[in-house]
Design an enzyme around this catalytic site. Structure first.
Site, PDB file in Angstrom:
ATOM      1  N   HIS A   1       0.912  -1.269   0.076  1.00 20.39           N
ATOM      2  CA  HIS A   1       0.112  -0.097   0.047  1.00 20.39           C
ATOM      3  C   HIS A   1       0.941   1.186  -0.174  1.00 20.39           C
ATOM      4  O   HIS A   1       0.259   2.306  -0.283  1.00 20.39           O
ATOM      5  CB  HIS A   1      -0.789  -0.002   1.366  1.00 20.39           C
ATOM      6  CG  HIS A   1      -2.430   0.642   1.117  1.00 20.39           C
ATOM      7  ND1 HIS A   1      -2.326   1.711   0.163  1.00 20.39           N
ATOM      8  CD2 HIS A   1      -3.393   0.239   1.487  1.00 20.39           C
ATOM      9  CE1 HIS A   1      -3.751   1.956   0.106  1.00 20.39           C
ATOM     10  NE2 HIS A   1      -4.422   1.056   0.781  1.00 20.39           N
TER      11      HIS A   1
ATOM     12  N   ASP B   1      -2.393   2.180  -4.466  1.00 16.88           N
ATOM     13  CA  ASP B   1      -3.556   2.397  -3.890  1.00 16.88           C
ATOM     14  C   ASP B   1      -4.541   1.575  -4.008  1.00 16.88           C
ATOM     15  O   ASP B   1      -4.531   0.814  -5.047  1.00 16.88           O
ATOM     16  CB  ASP B   1      -4.182   3.972  -4.198  1.00 16.88           C
ATOM     17  CG  ASP B   1      -3.025   4.892  -3.612  1.00 16.88           C
ATOM     18  OD1 ASP B   1      -2.721   4.715  -2.572  1.00 16.88           O
ATOM     19  OD2 ASP B   1      -3.226   6.199  -4.436  1.00 16.88           O
TER      20      ASP B   1
END
Length: 400
Positions: free
Chosen positions: A372, A376
Site C-alpha cells: 500500500h 492505492d
C-alpha cells in the site's frame, strides 16, 4: 557460486579418502540459503583427506579436501561410483600443490600397478580358489541383508507407539528454510501489505485450453496450462497500472520508486526443501506458448534440484498457484522488493447468475497482495479486474 553467497553448510561428501575422482566429478554438496551447490573436482586425482566435516559452515574459497594428482584409470573406473565431492576452491589449492608432486604420485601409481598385477596371476594359478573367493562375496551381500533385517526391527517400535508416545524431536532448520523465514518476516515488517480478492469464471479459458492443448503439444511440444494465461493477462494489465511492476528503493523504508519497462515473472514452486521462485525473464516479449515453455523448464529444474542462482535472481512480479494443492483462498506474501503478488486458487464448480439465470460455472478466487506504500486500493482493484476480464474472454488479450 554467486557473489551474493559467502558461506554455506557442507551437507555431505559423496566420496571417501583414498577414492579416485575424475575431472569435473562431483565430490561434495554445499547447502546455501538459496540452492544446493555441487562441488566438482577441477582435476583428476586421489582424495587424501577431508579438511572439513559434514554440517560444518564453510566459506567461499575454503579448502574442503586434499587432492593428490594422478591415479590409475582402472582405479577410477572401479571407484568412480563411490568418490566424494570437494569444492572447486579446495581442488584448486590442492591441484597447485600436487603439481610439483606429480612425479612422486606417478611413482606411487607404478607400485600400485605392480600390486594389481600379482592379483590376476593368483587367480590364474589357482582358478578354484578364486571361486572360493567369489563365495565370500555373496557372504558380504548376506551381511548387507543383515542390517536390512535389523532396520525393520528398529521401525517396529516406532510403529508400536504412534499415539501413546510423547516424544519430541528437534531438527535444525536448513539454510533455505531459515532464509525463507527471514525473508517472509522482513516482508511483513517492511511492506504495508493489503490483499484484495475477486472471482473469475474459468469457462472460456478452460474451453480454449481443451480445444488447442493437443495441437500445441503436437506442434510446440509444450503442455498448455493456466499459468501462461494469467502471466500474459497480468503483463497486459500492467500497461495501465505500471506501479504493479515497480519497486521502492532507497535509505530507510525507501524514498525512490523504480519503474521498469520489462517484466520478469517469478513463479512460486514448492520443493522438498522449501519454496523457490525461479524467474521467467522478459515475459512481456513472450507469447503464451513461450511463457509456458519457460515455466515448464524452470519447474523441472526445481524438482530435479538443478536451479542456479541466476534462475532465481531478480523478479519484478510473482504468481503463486496454491490451487494445485487444493487451496480455496489465501493471502500470499509479497516477495520483496516487489510490490505485488498474484495468488491463484482451486477451480470449483459453483452456482452463479449469468444473464438472469442460475448456472453452474467453474470459478476461481483470485487474490492480489500489494504494498500500500506504492499502490492505492483503486489501482490494485483495477489491476485485478483487468486480469479477470482477460481470463473470462481470452480473445481480449489479442486486442490489448
Amino acid at each position: 557460486m554467486a557473489e551474493s553467497i559467502t558461506e554455506g553448510t557442507l551437507k555431505q561428501f559423496s566420496k571417501q579418502p583414498g577414492d579416485y575422482v575424475e575431472q569435473d566429478e562431483e565430490i561434495a554438496t554445499i547447502e546455501t540459503d538459496k540452492i544446493d551447490v555441487a562441488v566438482n573436482a577441477p582435476v583428476a586425482g586421489t582424495i587424501k583427506e577431508f579438511l572439513a566435516k559434514e554440517e560444518d559452515t564453510v566459506t567461499v574459497g575454503q579448502p574442503l579436501v586434499k587432492l593428490e594428482l594422478g591415479g590409475e584409470p582402472g582405479q577410477s573406473e572401479s571407484k568412480g561410483k563411490d568418490e566424494p565431492k570437494s569444492p572447486a576452491s579446495d581442488s584448486k589449492e590442492t591441484s597447485s600443490q600436487p603439481e610439483g608432486q606429480q612425479e612422486s604420485s606417478k611413482q606411487a601409481e607404478q607400485p600400485a600397478k605392480q600390486e594389481s598385477k600379482p592379483e590376476p596371476p593368483k587367480q590364474e594359478s589357482s582358478p578354484q580358489p578364486p571361486k572360493q573367493e567369489s563365495k565370500p562375496a555373496p557372504t558380504k551381500q548376506d551381511k548387507k541383508q543383515d542390517p536390512s533385517v535389523q532396520k525393520p526391527q528398529d521401525v517396529q517400535p516406532k510403529v508400536e507407539l504412534p499415539y501413546g508416545s510423547r516424544e519430541e524431536r528437534r531438527v535444525k532448520m536448513n539454510r533455505m528454510r531459515l532464509r525463507i523465514a527471514e525473508r517472509l518476516k522482513q516482508s511483513q515488517n517492511t511492506a504495508a501489505s493489503l490483499t484484495t480478492f475477486n472471482e473469475v469464471d474459468m469457462s472460456a479459458l478452460m474451453d480454449m485450453r481443451k480445444r488447442y492443448k493437443d495441437e500445441v503439444l503436437k506442434t510446440q511440444g509444450v503442455k498448455l496450462g493456466f499459468m501462461s494465461a494469467f502471466s500474459k493477462a497480468a503483463i497486459l494489465a500492467m500497461k495501465d497500472i505500471p506501479a504493479v511492476n515497480a519497486s521502492i528503493e532507497g535509505a530507510g523504508s525507501g524514498d525512490t520508486i523504480v519503474y521498469r519497462d520489462y517484466v520478469d515473472v517469478s513463479v512460486a514452486v514448492a520443493t522438498e526443501k522449501g519454496l523457490v521462485t525461479p524467474v521467467v525473464r522478459n515475459a512481456e516479449s513472450l507469447d503464451m506458448v513461450g511463457i509456458e515453455r519457460e515455466i515448464a523448464n524452470l519447474g523441472k529444474k526445481a524438482r530435479d534440484n538443478k536451479l542456479t542462482i541466476e534462475d532465481m535472481a531478480g523478479g519484478t512480479f510473482t504468481i503463486s498457484n496454491g490451487g494445485v494443492f487444493g487451496s480455496l483462498m489465501g493471502t500470499p506474501i509479497i516477495n520483496l522488493p516487489q510490490t505485488a503478488v498474484l495468488g491463484l486458487h482451486a477451480i470449483k464448480d459453483k452456482p452463479v447468475v449469468v444473464n438472469g439465470q442460475i448456472v453452474i460455472r467453474p470459478m476461481m478466487y483470485l487474490a492480489l497482495t500489494y504494498d500500500h506504500r506504492l499502490l492505492d486500493g483503486r489501482e490494485a482493484v483495477t489491476f485485478l479486474v483487468k486480469i479477470k476480464e482477460f481470463i473470462e474472454d481470452p480473445r481480449k488479450m489479442l486486442l490489448a
